[in-house]
Design an enzyme around this catalytic site. Structure first.
Site, short mmCIF file in Angstrom:
data_model
loop_
_atom_site.label_atom_id
_atom_site.label_comp_id
_atom_site.label_asym_id
_atom_site.label_seq_id
_atom_site.Cartn_x
_atom_site.Cartn_y
_atom_site.Cartn_z
N ARG A 56 38.49 -13.67 11.70
CA ARG A 56 39.75 -13.38 12.42
C ARG A 56 40.96 -13.95 11.67
O ARG A 56 41.90 -14.47 12.28
CB ARG A 56 39.74 -13.94 13.85
CG ARG A 56 38.76 -13.35 14.85
CD ARG A 56 38.96 -11.89 15.07
NE ARG A 56 38.13 -11.15 14.14
CZ ARG A 56 36.82 -10.94 14.26
NH1 ARG A 56 36.19 -11.36 15.31
NH2 ARG A 56 36.14 -10.29 13.35
N SER B 107 40.17 -10.84 23.21
CA SER B 107 39.80 -12.26 23.27
C SER B 107 41.04 -13.12 23.06
O SER B 107 41.75 -12.94 22.07
CB SER B 107 38.79 -12.61 22.18
OG SER B 107 37.64 -11.83 22.36
N GLU C 273 43.64 -16.58 19.45
CA GLU C 273 43.42 -15.52 18.45
C GLU C 273 44.68 -14.70 18.20
O GLU C 273 44.98 -14.38 17.05
CB GLU C 273 42.27 -14.61 18.91
CG GLU C 273 41.97 -13.52 17.91
CD GLU C 273 40.83 -12.61 18.35
OE1 GLU C 273 39.72 -13.12 18.59
OE2 GLU C 273 41.06 -11.40 18.46
C1 FAD Z 1 41.41 -4.74 25.18
C2 FAD Z 1 41.48 -5.32 23.78
C3 FAD Z 1 40.31 -5.46 23.04
C4 FAD Z 1 40.37 -5.97 21.72
N1 FAD Z 1 39.21 -6.08 21.01
C5 FAD Z 1 39.24 -6.59 19.74
C6 FAD Z 1 38.03 -6.71 18.99
O1 FAD Z 1 36.96 -6.33 19.43
N2 FAD Z 1 38.12 -7.26 17.75
C7 FAD Z 1 39.30 -7.68 17.21
O2 FAD Z 1 39.29 -8.16 16.07
N3 FAD Z 1 40.46 -7.54 17.91
C8 FAD Z 1 40.46 -7.02 19.15
N4 FAD Z 1 41.62 -6.91 19.87
C9 FAD Z 1 42.90 -7.36 19.27
C10 FAD Z 1 43.74 -6.23 18.63
O3 FAD Z 1 43.40 -5.00 19.17
C11 FAD Z 1 43.58 -6.16 17.12
O4 FAD Z 1 43.92 -7.39 16.55
C12 FAD Z 1 44.46 -5.07 16.51
O5 FAD Z 1 44.16 -4.93 15.14
C13 FAD Z 1 45.96 -5.33 16.67
O6 FAD Z 1 46.64 -4.17 16.25
P1 FAD Z 1 48.10 -3.84 16.74
O7 FAD Z 1 48.54 -2.63 16.01
O8 FAD Z 1 48.13 -3.76 18.21
O9 FAD Z 1 48.87 -5.12 16.24
P2 FAD Z 1 50.18 -5.78 16.91
O10 FAD Z 1 49.76 -6.49 18.16
O11 FAD Z 1 51.27 -4.80 17.00
O12 FAD Z 1 50.52 -6.88 15.81
C14 FAD Z 1 49.66 -7.99 15.62
C15 FAD Z 1 50.21 -8.86 14.47
O13 FAD Z 1 50.12 -8.12 13.25
C16 FAD Z 1 51.41 -7.89 12.69
N5 FAD Z 1 51.40 -6.52 12.16
C17 FAD Z 1 51.10 -5.38 12.83
N6 FAD Z 1 51.13 -4.34 11.98
C18 FAD Z 1 51.46 -4.84 10.76
C19 FAD Z 1 51.65 -4.27 9.48
N7 FAD Z 1 51.53 -2.96 9.27
N8 FAD Z 1 51.99 -5.08 8.44
C20 FAD Z 1 52.13 -6.43 8.62
N9 FAD Z 1 51.97 -7.02 9.82
C21 FAD Z 1 51.63 -6.23 10.88
C22 FAD Z 1 52.40 -8.09 13.84
O14 FAD Z 1 53.65 -8.49 13.35
C23 FAD Z 1 51.70 -9.18 14.63
O15 FAD Z 1 51.92 -10.43 14.03
C24 FAD Z 1 41.61 -6.38 21.18
C25 FAD Z 1 42.79 -6.24 21.95
C26 FAD Z 1 42.71 -5.71 23.24
C27 FAD Z 1 43.97 -5.56 24.05
#
Ligand code: FAD
Length: 339
Positions: free
Chosen positions: A160, A237, A331
């Site tokens: 992570r 998580s 996380e």
């Molecule tokens: C119901 C649920 C289940 C989940 N299950 C998992 C799981 O099984 N495994 C897991 O690992 N995660 C899980 N997650 C967490 C999450 O979905 C992941 O971490 C996902 O990759 C985040 O993507 P996002 O586009 O929503 O990022 P955001 O929330 O929009 O951004 C997260 C971070 O990344 C940065 N960021 C986003 N895009 C970029 C980019 N293109 N360049 C640079 N920085 C960037 C943002 O500035 C921020 O700091 C879960 C979340 C939820 C709500």
């Protein structure tokens, strides 16, 4: 991801899966990669948001430019290598791979958010993580003002974590995944998934069967977004599974489940620690609670605030520390707030 056909919202809660966060400064929607680079170039501090599924934003919002990443596109750039734009919804990409006979992503089905955010915390689930298949991350480096392809080694993938997390130097523009051309899944590594598929660990199953089974398992835990189910108004998580050295593990004297991690260290399931420290599913704070389906997810029940969510997180973290002497770490990325 949230629909942006409507006019941009004035509150960041509209763009997070927690539905929490206050007012933004300037809000830009980047639908083209060049526009994404232009919008971050020269900005001193900036908040990048894609699916908003791994951020906790303070109730005061973010007093600076916010860029919503909405670039799209998937293409094969060499045999078995798919290049995906940062803003492509991750699960649409996984579905594309499964439907078109590319193996390697199926166990990562149903994870919310964007493809470009998956390298940030080396997204993983059910025995797979994106580090297994990423061969390059095309990133804009704000320090050198250049776009370059970063190798997996440069990305520093760990559990992570990566060089991108808690670091606003890089903007991920596109990601390359090397997949296998096959209708069969990668070997199933995760015991619960193997059991549900009726196979042994190490076996392979049809791609669609792997995807469907993962989606079903995830939905049962509130880990697939569903606007009508507040157990999914979360960041998934909230805490990572603590990793302690072998010596620390021995000194803790815990009768807890655990499994080996890198370099002889020991990983302890955070969910077990939380439950056994006296915080069951549904344990509530003010308008927020632990999910009724999954101990690791802290959720907004509809009337919560970031402040209340973080109070709950502190209560859980401190309770686990007091009972077991183990420190839990969040996380998600915390923006203008802290626990
Ligand atoms: C119901 C649920 C289940 C989940 N299950 C998992 C799981 O099984 N495994 C897991 O690992 N995660 C899980 N997650 C967490 C999450 O979905 C992941 O971490 C996902 O990759 C985040 O993507 P996002 O586009 O929503 O990022 P955001 O929330 O929009 O951004 C997260 C971070 O990344 C940065 N960021 C986003 N895009 C970029 C980019 N293109 N360049 C640079 N920085 C960037 C943002 O500035 C921020 O700091 C879960 C979340 C939820 C709500």
């Amino acid at each position: 991801m949230h629909d942006l056909s409507a006019a941009p919202q004035t509150d960041l809660s509209a763009y997070t899966t927690l539905r929490l966060g206050g007012p933004p400064g300037d809000l830009t929607v980047a639908t083209e990669t060049d526009q994404l680079v232009a919008s971050v170039r020269n900005a001193a501090s900036i908040l990048l948001l894609a699916g908003g599924s791994n951020v906790v934003i303070g109730d005061g919002g973010f007093d600076g430019p916010v860029v919503l990443i909405r670039t799209r596109g998937i293409r094969e750039v060499e045999p078995s290598v798919l290049r995906v734009a940062a803003g492509e919804p991750w699960d649409d990409f996984v579905s594309y791979a499964v439907e078109n006979g590319y193996s390697g992503l199926e166990c990562l089905s149903g994870i919310p958010g964007s493809a470009g955010a998956t390298p940030i915390q080396n997204v993983g689930a059910y025995g797979a993580e994106v580090a297994h298949t990423i061969v390059a991350v095309h990133a804009y480096d704000r320090k050198s003002d250049t776009v370059r392809a970063m190798t997996p080694e440069e990305c520093g993938f760990a559990y992570r974590a990566s060089v991108f997390k808690h670091n606003d130097r890089y903007v991920v523009l596109e990601v390359d995944f090397r997949l296998e051309r096959s209708d069969e899944s990668a070997p199933i590594r995760y015991a619960e998934l193997a059991r549900n598929l009726g196979v042994e660990a190490g076996d392979r199953v049809p791609l669609r069967q792997a995807r469907d089974t993962v989606l079903k398992l995830r939905a049962g835990k509130g880990m697939v977004l569903d606007p009508d189910d507040r157990d999914t108004w979360s960041v998934g998580s909230f805490f990572t599974n603590p990793v302690v050295s072998a010596a620390e593990w021995a000194s803790l004297g815990l009768e807890a489940p655990h499994w080996p991690a890198a370099d002889g260290s020991v990983k302890i399931p955070a969910a077990w620690l939380i439950e056994n420290a006296g915080f069951p599913k549904g344990f509530a704070g003010d308008g927020v609670s632990i999910s009724t389906k999954h101990t690791l997810a802290l959720t907004n029940r509809g009337t919560g605030t970031t402040s209340a969510l973080l109070d709950l997180a502190r209560t859980v973290r401190d309770g686990v520390r007091d009972k077991f002497g183990v420190e839990l770490h969040p996380e998600p990325v915390l923006v203008n707030c802290a626990i």
